[in-house]
Design an enzyme around this catalytic site. Structure first.
Site, PDB file in Angstrom:
ATOM      1  N   ASP A  70       0.788  -1.179   0.064  1.00 55.87           N
ATOM      2  CA  ASP A  70      -0.232  -0.403   0.203  1.00 55.87           C
ATOM      3  C   ASP A  70       1.195   1.557   0.438  1.00 55.87           C
ATOM      4  OD1 ASP A  70      -1.054  -2.647   1.418  1.00 55.87           O
ATOM      5  OD2 ASP A  70      -3.291  -0.870   1.159  1.00 55.87           O
ATOM      6  N   LYS A  71       0.267   2.225  -0.895  1.00 52.14           N
ATOM      7  CA  LYS A  71       0.550   3.839  -0.768  1.00 52.14           C
ATOM      8  C   LYS A  71       0.701   4.136   0.831  1.00 52.14           C
ATOM      9  CE  LYS A  71       1.540   7.939  -2.417  1.00 52.14           C
ATOM     10  NZ  LYS A  71       0.993   9.509  -3.501  1.00 52.14           N
TER      11      LYS A  71
END
Length: 706
Positions: A333-334
């Site tokens: 995930d960012k």
């Protein structure tokens, strides 16, 4: 189990069922795409597998509210010391998926015959002018026939006209023929179908002669054929900037590996100069240089608020290697703090450690650095451990907000317990999460992927550069490109922190914004970045298929369903999506006897090697692809070296080691603590199989988009 078919306000997960962009994307795509308004967000159908009430709350209020830790194939969290002690931590499988460099074909104007070395003229003496006499080399009759062929080409310009010059058994004799023909007639190309040599008009010459004078085109091709290292050729003065740009784009597109071009001003007139690159035969590499290429360094990467590929691009630039020199087990995930294993090639452990301080300025930290013998393979992990915080819990029902604080907290505690126990027992629908599509973007990645599968490279590029709402630097640069088609100016505006956009703009500036230039722009991205977009489209189709399967065929296994026979497969890593699973088609009798459970049902992600269900779902897949214009799609984009075999993904996912804790916390509003007001905060700890999404698990628990 009951399927609750509800509509949820688009927000965190608004990418699952958005309508796809029409296949014909016009030049004024900017005007169409920036019309998206938050107030016009469409409702998203969500099919849940259990029927508890759920609750409301918010996630990712703070970066530390969402922590992801990779679990390696030995079941160890990669941020623990134990993870570095396991032998064989890297795979022996080659990293074809992350091959960043497109090995463009060398354009040799001299010939298409492999007998003619591409570097002739660099180390070997040039033939004397006497050795280029066609009458001597071909014989007088064939030479005269060639002269007549050239006259026919010039007068009538017939399409696909060829002339055979005869057969030449000797390799050196063929090389002499190639060179002599090209020296006398630069507008011809020679083709060998051993031992025969044929000639035809060179399409590159024809295209260049439409841009510059014919004698300049002939001289340029003689210059190319001579291959004198470091030599240059200058076209006549040209004060038309647009015309010069077209010439630059053509030369870079067709001869970019051989030459460099630039415009220069002399006495008020502007001309284009072309210089042959300083390239010869590859220098023989020393044993020490070859040894450097075999250095592999493993490490654990911790990143904050960065995409995995963004972090890799930054590290590659700092270390002076290619993004494809990094291998990893999965994308993280960012908007999170994430820990994952990586291996980098051609970088020693000491050199990597020396860069750590520089990395930390960009939200990157590397630790557990050690030497290994091999790269890491995509998918080589058991799964991921998630530590999640959901803040400001509230019941769904509006009436509950008028109850006393104690009553609301008691009710919330009961709702949370029921929801967590349900998901523990029944799992959740295994949708791909919003990260797969680029959540929050004006144009989702699946739409770009659809354009690529249709091999509409220009539309794919323009979709890729669709700006977000607002005027942040990235959006401003994208908007400028769509409005002006000027890649050079847009590159100057694009932030350095956007490596994908900058790579593509560099290629568009060099090769132009037409179909060929857009091909080169996509090829400028590493393979792992290119394949992301078609995968996003196929993931979207899978999500829609899962919802359709549950809402139309219920929660029992039906005839024609595909089931996964997990014989002897009990480990977590065996539950991930796979194209290697043993797939079985359910029979009538098996449906009646209830042989299989819904947890065994798999749905195919579209590709060129998968089989589809042999019931109404098979028809649904075909109609769905037809609706997007992919009825004849081979799920292979040869020009971009992309192949999508497809895979099978379990319809349901089951969380492991799911634990939760409720805590009272002071309510916060606008970043400030509200005196005298308390809310409940939920902390969740869970292990999920690889390719399963924590946001989707939360969605099933909460019955809303968190």
């Amino acid at each position: 189990m009951t399927c609750v078919f509800s509509y949820i306000e688009a927000g965190f997960d608004n990418v699952l069922f958005l309508p796809l962009l029409p296949s014909g994307v016009s030049k004024n795509i900017l005007d169409i795409l920036i019309m998206k308004q938050v107030s016009e967000a469409v409702n998203v159908p969500a099919c849940f597998i259990s029927n508890h009430e759920g609750f409301l709350g918010s996630i990712k209020n703070f970066i530390e509210d969402f922590v992801v830790t990779e679990i390696d194939i030995y079941g160890q969290h990669v941020n623990t010391a134990a993870a570095t002690q396991t032998p064989g931590c890297a795979s022996s499988v080659g990293n074809d998926r992350t091959n960043a460099e497109y090995k463009e074909d060398s354009h040799s104007s001299a010939s298409q015959d492999a007998d003619v070395p591409l570097d002739w003229g660099v180390h070997d003496p040039l033939p004397s002018l006497g050795s280029l006499d066609l009458g001597v080399i071909l014989g007088q009759s064939v030479s005269e026939e060639l002269e007549q062929f050239v006259l026919t080409l010039r007068d009538k310009n017939p399409p696909e006209l060829e002339l055979s010059l005869g057969s030449f058994a000797d390799k050196h004799q063929r090389a002499s023929v190639h060179r002599a023909v090209r020296h006398r007639f630069p507008f011809l190309m020679t083709v060998t179908i051993q031992p025969e040599i044929r000639v035809r008009e060179d399409p590159d010459y024809r295209e260049l002669s439409q841009l510059v004078k014919e004698d300049e085109a002939e001289d340029f091709f003689r210059f190319i054929d001579a291959k004198v290292r470091g030599s240059s050729y200058t076209f006549g003065p040209d004060d038309n900037k647009e015309h010069r740009t077209a010439v630059h784009h053509f030369l870079n597109r067709r001869f970019g590996k051989l030459v460099e071009t630039k415009s220069f001003n002399d006495q008020g007139r502007t001309s284009i100069s072309v210089r042959l690159r300083e390239r010869g035969r590859p220098k023989k590499r020393t044993a020490e240089e070859r040894k450097d290429d075999e250095v592999y360094t493993a490490f654990t990467l911790c990143k904050e608020n960065l995409e995995t590929l963004e972090a890799i691009s930054y590290m590659a630039a700092a270390l002076g290697v290619l993004p494809s020199d990094f291998t990893y087990a999965g994308i993280k995930d960012k908007r999170a703090i994430t820990y994952q294993s990586m291996v980098v090639k051609k970088v020693s452990p000491q050199r990597l450690k020396e860069k750590n301080a520089e990395f930390q300025n960009r939200g990157i930290r590397v630790f557990q650095v050690r030497s290994v013998s091999e790269p890491l393979r995509l998918g080589r992990l058991q799964g991921n451990h998630f530590d999640l915080v959901v803040r400001d819990l509230r019941p769904h029902g509006a009436g509950d907000t008028h109850s006393s604080g104690g009553d609301v907290h008691t009710r919330l505690a009961a709702l949370v317990k029921e929801a967590v126990e349900n998901v523990k027992a029944r799992g959740f629908v295994n949708y791909y999460g919003p990260q797969r599509f680029g959540s929050g973007q004006s144009v989702q990645s699946d739409r770009v992927g659809l354009a690529l599968l249709k091999e509409d490279m220009v539309s794919a590029v323009r979709l890729f550069f669709t700006p977000e709402e607002g005027d942040d630097p990235q959006s401003h640069a994208k908007r400028h490109f769509l409005q002006t088609d000027n890649a050079k100016e847009s590159l100057a505006l694009m932030p350095l922190s956007k490596p994908r956009e900058r790579l593509m703009l560099r290629a568009l500036n060099r090769y132009g914004t037409g179909p060929d230039g857009c091909d080169q722009a996509w090829l400028s991205l590493p393979h792992s970045m290119r394949i992301f977009y078609p995968h996003a489209y196929c993931s979207r189709v899978w999500n829609e298929a899962a919802a359709h399967r549950l809402t139309t065929m219920g929660h029992i296994v039906r005839r024609g369903d595909l089931v996964w026979l997990r014989q002897g497969q009990n480990k977590m890593e065996d539950a991930r999506e796979t194209s290697m699973a043993q797939i079985h088609v359910v029979t009538d009798k098996e449906e009646q006897d209830g042989i299989y459970k819904l947890e065994q049902v798999v749905l195919p992600m579209p590709g060129n090697t998968v089989k589809y269900p042999e019931n109404a779902m098979g028809t649904w897949y075909r109609e769905r692809l037809v609706r997007d214009g992919l009825e004849d799609c081979r799920f292979r984009v040869s020009s971009l070296k992309l192949n999508l075999p497809g895979c099978y993904r379990p319809l349901l996912a089951v969380p492991h080691n799911l634990r939760y804790q409720l805590q009272r916390a002071a309510s916060r509003e606008g970043g400030r603590t509200m005196a005298g007001s308390e809310s409940l905060t939920l902390t969740l700890n869970v292990d999920l199989d690889s390719s399963c999404y924590a946001t989707i698990c939360l969605r099933e628990i909460m019955k809303c988009d968190p």
